[in-house]
Design an enzyme around this catalytic site. Structure first.
Site, PDB file in Angstrom:
ATOM      1  N   ALA A 236       0.824  -1.216   0.000  1.00  0.00           N
ATOM      2  CA  ALA A 236       0.000   0.000   0.000  1.00  0.00           C
ATOM      3  C   ALA A 236       0.859   1.267   0.000  1.00  0.00           C
ATOM      4  O   ALA A 236       2.082   1.211   0.069  1.00  0.00           O
ATOM      5  CB  ALA A 236      -0.936  -0.023   1.191  1.00  0.00           C
ATOM      6  N   HIS A 237       0.168   2.383  -0.040  1.00  0.00           N
ATOM      7  CA  HIS A 237       0.817   3.692  -0.146  1.00  0.00           C
ATOM      8  C   HIS A 237       1.718   4.003   1.041  1.00  0.00           C
ATOM      9  O   HIS A 237       1.329   3.864   2.179  1.00  0.00           O
ATOM     10  CB  HIS A 237      -0.219   4.806  -0.306  1.00  0.00           C
ATOM     11  N   GLY A 238       2.918   4.444   0.717  1.00  0.00           N
ATOM     12  CA  GLY A 238       3.818   4.906   1.759  1.00  0.00           C
ATOM     13  C   GLY A 238       4.537   3.803   2.506  1.00  0.00           C
ATOM     14  O   GLY A 238       5.239   4.078   3.483  1.00  0.00           O
ATOM     15  N   VAL A 239       4.380   2.569   2.075  1.00  0.00           N
ATOM     16  CA  VAL A 239       5.099   1.463   2.727  1.00  0.00           C
ATOM     17  C   VAL A 239       6.581   1.559   2.365  1.00  0.00           C
ATOM     18  O   VAL A 239       6.933   1.914   1.241  1.00  0.00           O
ATOM     19  CB  VAL A 239       4.516   0.102   2.271  1.00  0.00           C
ATOM     20  N   SER A 256       1.791   2.921   5.023  1.00  0.00           N
ATOM     21  CA  SER A 256       2.771   3.565   5.897  1.00  0.00           C
ATOM     22  C   SER A 256       3.510   2.606   6.815  1.00  0.00           C
ATOM     23  O   SER A 256       4.201   3.045   7.739  1.00  0.00           O
ATOM     24  CB  SER A 256       2.119   4.666   6.749  1.00  0.00           C
TER      25      SER A 256
END
Lengths: 329, 329, 329
Positions: A236-239, A256
């Site tokens: 997912a986003h920001g991982v 994240s």
């Protein structure tokens, strides 16, 4: 290739007669025939050694004898992989851009790169030396793709993604899709948060078929060097994923979260958002991490906790149905 | 944009000096630099406020002071999303059909729509105003696609699907694939049931990368307005999903199940077929719903039951391994 | 079609008046209107029979009377499927190769096959009679594709894959992607094992949208005849799947595992690598098989064990949170 030459090129001793045998293939213990080299890595298959028809076997010192010569290696699986590399012809990628590809005039494609039919390459994108791009790949604008990459069919690489050298993307992987980011208003409607951050894939990463690496609203999603991701995985986003991490098939890492170096997630496991999984941790199949893990943790279950304790609890769980016989029924 | 102008356009008070500062970007607390506006929404990150280098911060009344001016908002995450929309340039889609696209002569494409290279559009299909279709999208015959949609690369929209306005389909989403419907004969073979029903996607829906929305044998599969679906999600044949539902990554909803408005399924959760999940229910990560849920339920586990009870049971489960030390071993 | 003709063609008795009625469609009990035939297969829907507006209903002997004539069938679901096949027009595939397709000059495409725009077919590949290939499909070199197959849009079939007759691949399925095979060196880096084995898909197999069937390093991955695989399923390298197996959505089968004939894996379940699942076994939703299963097993949970015992244990688990009220809190 002569067996003795193969063993020598692998840096291994050859035990037994038959160094002159011609080896042409690598095969599993049960399938191997004359001309094949096989290997014993998983103890479970030791029972098949006695009846193998292979011309040679790669094995460590635990295998004393075999019906064929032994290529002795302390790491039989690594040696097997190297033998395979020596015996197969690497796929040839013809340099040049297919006349059926669409390359924006402002894109820079190295002359040694190979671009297949129906590939679309966006404005300002740069493709490095010897990189091979299979048919039907979409590469958006502003992308940087390094050297010696292999991008299989149906992949989509979205705008502004950065990909290092020797990266392999299996068929239909998606890099840079929008993160699942919404701000929910008082009336319950979901306001889309523009996902305009970046995705960075470092050197020697492999990403499997149908895996998706989302871009964040701000900042970046990052996969560090040497990490290998299997099929149908969600990042997912920001991982942030460290180096040499292994994510098996159908793993999901929520937004994240940070995965440190050398972590292993087994199949269908996952982690919630905003947690940190410490270096070298192991998450077993189907488990779900819900809080920070110290380096070197081994966890299982959902919510995931210590693997050894989980194993005991699982045995006890199984007894739950038996211990108290109920009167009725 | 001047900070004071940004705050004003967001309908927020600005607390502190510095309204003249030029704001050009939105960034996370840790990454922000001069010229950036940041935000505090998740309490977990409050510790980073003191050291942020941002030029302004969006926060609610719980943040009394900061090293930079505060844009005061009761819903900081919504305001952050709106600030982002104001500061980034929306992607430009050039109106018109690429000469490398294939559009059936009987299809109707609005002149303001944008159709990329290698797009295939079937007979009788209609594309609404300002809708953008990225490269390599396949749209079958008889499809209706509304206004202001964004269809990313590699998407497949099958025959007769209806899509409303402002719908976003991320890369490689599949809409209208055949439901998994077979009638098993006495001899154990599986007879395919023709899947000739319809899929309807209402306004303001977003569907993630690699998600699949299957068509049914009869009737329709429907995703109602404002629902958001993450990556790698399975929505089976004949499922009805209400408005403003959130399905996180890798969720699976089996055939003929109904999900009412405002339900949330967290990552890797699911529901069996032929059940109804009541309005506003929450299903936690990795859980599986096996029977009807009353509106407002919160459930966990598999089979899923009351979340609070599940939490206690999970704590007890964890103790199972410890309580009775076993003699042997 | 007249109702009596439909019943006759299905080999069923018609109970009640009205054989002259014109039947044009198949519909669900609740949606059916005049001109529709409906069906009762799942007992859960029996309550809707009294109010259906259908012109006829397919049902077994458990339904004594209905507001419309009954088409009597001992297997109503199979008869429903057959009625559907009779009443709908099968999609027409126009024979011939689109001028927008790219077919290698050494490939052989049967003249009765249908190849859509933007299809790419590699060197030495062979496409059988009446097989339909939708837009944007990539077929690598050395592939054999049998007769009467339907290959939906965005599918990728990699090099040297063999596909039998009457195989259906839903949109974006990937066949022959590299298995997730790495040999980890002492320094923690992962050495890619070339995946140069083969994938064989036998006759009458269907594979869902976004499912991936990986190729192995050596030997083959095989899906035997009549097996049906739903969406988003992972079949890893070297897996052998028997005949008439059903894998529901989001199932994952790890490397080198053998699934014997007639096995069913429900949604989101899986199996670890190197195990054998005996003929006719059933694995319930979300479960994970971790060891060999005898033929006819029914298992649940993770690690999976006997279904009946798991049900009792699950009931006991649910009580765990209640039984011992804790003093504190």
């Amino acid at each position: 290739m002569r067996l003795i030459d193969l063993a020598t090129s692998l840096g291994c001793a050859l035990i037994g007669e038959g160094g002159d045998r011609e080896i042409t293939r690598v095969a599993g213990l049960e399938d191997a025939a004359a001309g094949d080299v096989t290997f014993l890595s998983n103890r479970k298959y030791a029972k098949y050694v006695a009846t193998t028809r292979a011309s040679a076997i790669i094995a460590d010192a635990s295998l004393a004898s075999a019906p064929c010569p032994i290529i002795r290696s302390a790491q039989p699986y690594v040696t097997f992989a190297e033998a395979l590399s020596r015996l197969i012809a690497a796929p040839r990628h013809v340099a040049g851009v297919s006349p059926l590809a669409h390359v924006d005039p402002t894109a820079r494609v190295d002359p040694s790169a190979s671009v297949g039919p129906f590939v679309s390459i966006g404005a300002g994108t740069s493709i490095g030396p010897r990189t091979a791009i299979y048919p039907h790949v979409t590469i958006g604008p502003g992308v940087t793709l390094g050297a010696d990459c292999v991008i299989h069919a149906q992949v989509s690489i979205r705008e502004d993604v950065r990909v290092g050298d020797r990266v392999i993307l299996q068929d239909a992987a998606v890099i840079g899709s929008d993160g699942f980011g919404f701000a929910t208003r008082r009336d319950g409607t979901h306001h889309k948060i523009p996902q305009v951050g970046r995705v960075v894939i470092d050197d020697d990463v492999e990403i499997g078929a149908h895996s998706a690496i989302d871009r964040p609203a701000v900042g970046e999603t990052r996969i560090a060097a040497g990490t290998k991701i299997d099929n149908l995985v969600q990042v997912a986003h920001g991982v942030k994923i460290g180096q040499r991490v292994l994510l098996a098939a159908q793993v999901g890492i929520a937004g994240s979260t940070t995965i440190e170096d050398d972590v292993v997630f087994a199949g269908q496991s996952g982690a919630v958002g905003h947690v940190r999984v410490g270096k070298g941790s192991i998450v077993t199949a189907k488990s779900g991490v819900t809080h920070d893990l110290a380096p070197g943790s081994a966890v299982s279950g959902f919510p995931a906790f210590d693997l050894a304790a989980w194993k005991k609890a699982s045995v006890a769980f199984r007894r739950l149905g038996r211990t108290r016989p109920r009167r009725k029924r």
